[in-house]
Motif scaffolding. Structure first.
Motif, PDB file in Angstrom:
ATOM      1  N   ARG A   1     107.779  -9.971 -52.530  1.00 30.24           N
ATOM      2  CA  ARG A   1     107.265 -10.977 -52.090  1.00 30.24           C
ATOM      3  C   ARG A   1     105.917 -11.366 -52.828  1.00 30.24           C
ATOM      4  N   ASP A   2     105.293 -10.641 -53.380  1.00 30.34           N
ATOM      5  CA  ASP A   2     103.900 -10.954 -53.812  1.00 30.34           C
ATOM      6  C   ASP A   2     103.773 -10.607 -55.413  1.00 30.34           C
ATOM      7  N   VAL A   3     104.417  -9.647 -56.014  1.00 28.97           N
ATOM      8  CA  VAL A   3     104.232  -9.332 -57.059  1.00 28.97           C
ATOM      9  C   VAL A   3     105.236  -9.714 -58.145  1.00 28.97           C
ATOM     10  N   LEU A   4     106.420  -9.329 -57.782  1.00 26.99           N
ATOM     11  CA  LEU A   4     107.686  -9.926 -58.716  1.00 26.99           C
ATOM     12  C   LEU A   4     107.651 -11.434 -59.202  1.00 26.99           C
ATOM     13  N   PRO A   5     107.271 -12.537 -58.115  1.00 32.14           N
ATOM     14  CA  PRO A   5     107.179 -13.734 -58.591  1.00 32.14           C
ATOM     15  C   PRO A   5     106.300 -13.972 -59.808  1.00 32.14           C
ATOM     16  N   VAL A   6     104.920 -13.298 -59.841  1.00 30.69           N
ATOM     17  CA  VAL A   6     104.249 -13.467 -60.734  1.00 30.69           C
ATOM     18  C   VAL A   6     104.768 -12.941 -62.106  1.00 30.69           C
ATOM     19  N   MET A   7     105.342 -11.735 -62.074  1.00 35.82           N
ATOM     20  CA  MET A   7     105.995 -11.064 -63.211  1.00 35.82           C
ATOM     21  C   MET A   7     107.292 -12.094 -63.874  1.00 35.82           C
ATOM     22  N   LYS A   8     107.852 -12.559 -62.924  1.00 35.14           N
ATOM     23  CA  LYS A   8     109.121 -13.217 -63.400  1.00 35.14           C
ATOM     24  C   LYS A   8     108.493 -14.733 -64.177  1.00 35.14           C
ATOM     25  N   LYS A   9     107.409 -15.220 -63.739  1.00 38.49           N
ATOM     26  CA  LYS A   9     106.776 -16.195 -64.587  1.00 38.49           C
ATOM     27  C   LYS A   9     106.301 -15.914 -66.082  1.00 38.49           C
ATOM     28  N   LYS A  10     106.323 -14.362 -66.120  1.00 39.95           N
ATOM     29  CA  LYS A  10     105.738 -14.051 -67.482  1.00 39.95           C
ATOM     30  C   LYS A  10     107.079 -13.418 -68.281  1.00 39.95           C
TER      31      LYS A  10
END
Length: 300
Positions: A93-102
């Motif tokens: 929910r919270d961490v993977l979306p940020v990592m996907k942007k990277k």
């Protein structure tokens, strides 16, 4: 406890959870194969009615508190199970979306991640915080409402495979994917601060483990040596150093656990899988065209 996690009450959560992800028009599903009964969760592949509003198949992972209240010895043991679920749900929910942007894409698409442990575990309570041993697990409020639900992309066996042991090429594939995971959060203090607050400290961190594992390690190792005495002698391993291995591990375990657990501000700090092994990897049959997928992020 003998609780049957395939009961109608457990199944009664499936449609409401699917509707939270895809809308109230979704009213039916078909179970594909058997449910996957794990120590800390139940997984299932579901076939959905044909529609352009949702995928044809999904994977649902469900953790119902009532599955574990009777089966766990105390609140600390129960809390540990629920925190594994919370960690994985927060990751998607919270961490993977940020990592996907990277640039990290070696994870299944997440359609829905939800949990409710209110009045059982405080939202700001960290996974490594010691449990309150005075809590009576059988007196916790509203147990029928507590649980966690995760809906993920269903990875096809036409394109991916789970195997063990791995070939050398498969091992390289897994190492490359782990490196991509680590690179996406490498020394990113903002992301690591978020991960530090919301996730755990990996499966090797003793604060995440049952204390009985370390307290009983000497006896367990003595048992192992007794059971494999002939084999150890045949390999030249019947020595005092080997006999004392359990005692030596117990003596340094706390120190090693702390030293292997960085803070967000440490050099080389990053997000790791936490329980990386062959059964937690879906490998592309054709690595050139199909990415390896990491699953089971409950120890991230």
């Amino acid at each position: 406890s003998g609780y049957d996690r395939s009961t109608d009450r457990a199944d009664s959560f499936i449609i409401p959870t699917l509707q939270k992800a895809f809308g109230s028009e979704l009213t039916t599903y078909e179970l594909i194969g058997d449910k996957i009964i794990q120590p800390n969760a139940v997984g299932m592949k579901l076939r959905l009615p044909e529609s352009d509003q949702w995928p044809s198949e999904v994977f649902l992972k469900q953790v119902l508190a009532t599955d574990y209240v009777g089966a766990r010895s105390d609140f600390g043991d129960l809390r540990r199970t629920l925190l594994y679920a919370r960690t994985e749900l927060r990751f998607y929910r919270d961490v993977l979306p940020v990592m996907k942007k990277k640039g990290f894409h070696a994870a299944p698409e997440c359609y829905h991640a939800q949990y409710d442990f209110d009045d059982w575990i405080e939202e700001e309570e960290h996974a490594t915080t010691p449990a309150d041993i005075s809590v009576d697990k059988d007196a916790l409020p509203n147990p029928l409402e507590k649980g966690g639900w995760l809906i993920l992309e269903c990875i096809s066996t036409d394109t991916h495979v789970q195997e063990s042991p791995l070939s050398i090429d498969q091992a390289k594939q897994c190492l490359k994917t782990a490196a991509e995971l680590h690179a996406s959060a490498w020394e990113d203090r903002e992301l690591l601060d978020k991960a530090s607050r919301e996730l755990s400290r990996a499966a090797f961190n003793l604060q995440m483990r049952n204390p009985k594992e370390i307290s009983g390690i000497e006896g367990a190792w003595d048992n192992f040596c007794s059971s494999f005495e002939d084999e150890l002698k045949a390999k030249g391993l019947w020595t005092e150093e080997i006999f004392n291995l359990g005692k030596r591990i117990k003596a340094v375990a706390e120190y090693v656990s702390k030293e292997c657990t960085p803070t967000p501000n440490d050099r080389y700090a990053t997000v790791i899988h936490g329980d990386y092994k062959a059964m937690n990897v879906m490998m592309g049959i054709d690595p050139a065209t199909t990415p390896t997928i990491l699953i089971d992020m409950a120890s991230a």
